[in-house]
Enzyme design. Structure first.
Site, PDB file in Angstrom:
ATOM      1  N   ASP A 272       0.859  -1.181   0.000  1.00 20.25           N
ATOM      2  CA  ASP A 272       0.000   0.000   0.000  1.00 20.25           C
ATOM      3  C   ASP A 272       0.897   1.233   0.000  1.00 20.25           C
ATOM      4  O   ASP A 272       1.752   1.386   0.872  1.00 20.25           O
ATOM      5  CB  ASP A 272      -0.894  -0.004   1.253  1.00 20.25           C
ATOM      6  CG  ASP A 272      -1.999   1.036   1.192  1.00 20.25           C
ATOM      7  OD1 ASP A 272      -1.732   2.159   0.734  1.00 20.25           O
ATOM      8  OD2 ASP A 272      -3.127   0.727   1.610  1.00 20.25           O
TER       9      ASP A 272
ATOM     10  N   CYS B 140      -6.887   3.898  -1.982  1.00 20.10           N
ATOM     11  CA  CYS B 140      -6.870   2.469  -1.664  1.00 20.10           C
ATOM     12  C   CYS B 140      -7.984   1.651  -2.316  1.00 20.10           C
ATOM     13  O   CYS B 140      -7.750   0.801  -3.169  1.00 20.10           O
ATOM     14  CB  CYS B 140      -6.928   2.283  -0.151  1.00 20.10           C
ATOM     15  SG  CYS B 140      -5.574   3.087   0.738  1.00 20.10           S
TER      16      CYS B 140
END
Length: 542
Positions: A43, A83
């Site tokens: 991430d 995300c």
């Protein structure tokens, strides 16, 4: 000396691993062979760190291993620099506007068919562990309200100021303990379950790193603005290669970029030492991420599965790490939108560096084709296998020479669309009229400081026409404006008499409470308007 030591460490890892890996990249398998597939998705990992010159700033031996014995895509992009929408595109193989993944709260339905589902339906033993984050309903109330109200003409800081946090000592390797626990689950599954399987397997490992940590001191609604690491990982960073990014004066910023800078709490003063430290800590967090990838590689090697496994590493988006006076993502600048994509395994060319623009939607058809599974129609992505393997069949439809990314969430006060084609990056907003576009020539302006849209109107017209052939973006933007108002109105109604208290205590509470009456009035007036307006952008410049 430090650089020589870093290079020695990288090549030592390569030597040790290659002793068991050999030349499996080029080996020929029977037509019935179906490889195992392992994907590690981090991430907020800046893709520019996976090839020169960016790879010099921090030691990433296992990513270097993938690069040397596999293929690296040096122009890989997220389809949305945040995300959940990004992961929705990756799992579905479809662009964000097709799945209507507008923000971190609204993404895919839980019953959406992913490429992992397709593999399972076709005989693969599958396991997904760690951060998935592609279905609707997640993330904080603050996050969704900030996305819904992005068109309201007020300017409120939504994030904590980016800070650093040094923990542990020179022996502290497990800083992000949650990710390490997830990695342990994945590697134990490889060693104790996958190694005994008679059928191929597919494993997905989702990591939180190098995403900044939640800043606990800011309360339960706080976002992630803390860059945390230990002395052990800082040792992996090469200080002499840390660049200090140039910033435009606040008055010269594009209005959407200024809004992002302000709402990310980055419009104040930062010393060069602060900026350098934030960037160093971010790179150290990337080094810890790399070590988790290394654990997966070691588990595959120790169980003699490395030669029969395709391994992919990527990320949902990058992190600006103080480039353009911002941290986090939510931007089409390279630090935010450029993602890593490295692939190695049987049939994949070794040491290949590909410059073709690709994006996360390409993973879906690529994985299915590698597994010998029929690729369904209606996908936005194109298989990468023809680029990776000499033996791959000719694609049924030609690969485009552009990639699309779009953003509709918080910290940007207009829907944003990016088209990358050749040397050009074209960014347009909202309806294409009310907000000025941006155009960057990445061959001469890698820092993206010179918007040349006014100098090259023909290029802008060409790219805008191409973009409109892919997506009717003014219509999409209009639909999102309506969605935001409807969602906010429903949320406000659900709170009843508690609305005033709840909205005043979200992440923007400090700024909100300075002028409660006018902030509530701005929302009321926004709910009564329709269409696009350049007025909402004017507030960001004063």
């Amino acid at each position: 000396f430090i650089l020589m030591y870093a290079m020695y460490g990288t090549w030592l890892v390569l030597l040790i691993l290659s002793q068991t890996h050999g030349h499996c990249m080029c080996q020929n398998h029977t037509t019935n062979f179906r490889p195992n597939i392992v994907m590690v998705m981090s991430d907020a990992f800046d893709g520019r760190l996976t090839f020169d010159p960016g790879s010099r700033v921090v030691q990433l031996p296992y990513l270097n291993y993938l690069r040397e014995l596999g293929t690296v895509f040096i122009n890989a992009y997220t389809n949305s620099p945040i995300c959940c929408p990004s992961r929705a595109a990756m799992w579905s193989g479809r662009f964000v506007h097709l799945t209507e993944s507008w923000n971190n709260y609204k993404c895919l339905d839980p019953n959406a068919t992913t490429w992992m589902d397709m593999l399972q339906q076709n005989g693969y033993n599958t396991l997904s562990v760690g951060k998935l984050d592609y279905t609707s309903g997640s993330h904080s109330v603050s996050n969704r309200v900030e996305a819904w109200t992005r068109d309201v003409p007020f300017l409120l800081r939504q994030e904590g100021r980016p800070v650093t946090d040094l923990v542990g000592d020179a022996s502290t390797t497990r800083v992000m303990t949650k990710d390490w626990r997830t990695t342990d689950i994945a590697t134990q599954w490889i060693r104790h379950k996958a190694a005994a399987l008679s059928q191929p397997f597919a494993l997905y490992l989702g990591l939180n790193l190098p995403h900044p940590y939640v800043t606990d001191s800011l309360g339960p609604n706080a976002g992630g603005s803390t860059f945390r690491t230990s002395p052990y990982w800082l040792e992996k960073v090469m200080p002499e290669f840390i660049s200090i990014p140039k910033w435009l004066p606040l008055s010269d910023m594009h209005p959407v970029d200024y809004y992002s800078t302000f709402t990310k709490n980055c419009s104040g003063n930062f010393t060069e030492q602060e900026v350098r430290k934030i960037r160093a800590f971010y790179y150290a967090m990337c080094a810890e991420t790399d070590a988790m990838l290394g654990q997966v590689i070691s588990a595959l090697r120790d169980t003699d599965l490395l030669d029969t496994t395709v391994l992919l590493f990527t990320s949902d988006h990058g992190d600006l790490a103080m480039e353009h006076r911002q941290f986090y993502k939510m931007s089409m600048f390279e630090g935010s939108s450029h993602v890593p994509l490295l692939i190695m395994g049987p049939g994949v060319k070794s040491g290949l560096r590909l410059s073709q623009p690709v994006s996360l939607v390409d993973i879906y058809p690529t994985v299915l084709e590698m597994a010998g599974v029929a690729v369904p129609g209606g996908l936005s992505g194109h298989s990468l296998l023809p680029l990776l393997s000499q033996s791959a069949a000719r694609p049924a439809r030609p690969r485009p020479d552009w990639v699309l990314s779009e953003y509709h969430g918080c910290n940007a006060n207009a829907s944003t669309y990016m088209l990358r084609e050749g040397q050009w990056k074209y960014i347009t907003y909202a309806d294409g009229v009310s907000v000025p576009p941006q155009l960057f020539d990445l061959t001469v302006d890698k820092e993206e400081l010179h918007n040349v849209a006014s100098k090259f109107p023909d290029v802008c017209r060409h790219l805008d026409k191409l973009l409109r052939s892919v997506v009717d973006y003014p219509q999409v933007s209009q639909a999102i404006c309506l969605y935001n108002k409807q969602q906010f109105a429903a949320w406000r109604k659900s709170l009843g008499d508690n609305y005033t208290q709840v909205i005043a205590n979200l992440r923007w509470h400090l700024d909100w409470q300075e002028d409660v009456e006018n902030n509530e009035k701005a929302i009321d007036e926004w709910l009564m308007t329709s269409g696009f307006s350049s007025e909402k952008l004017k507030v960001s410049m004063f």
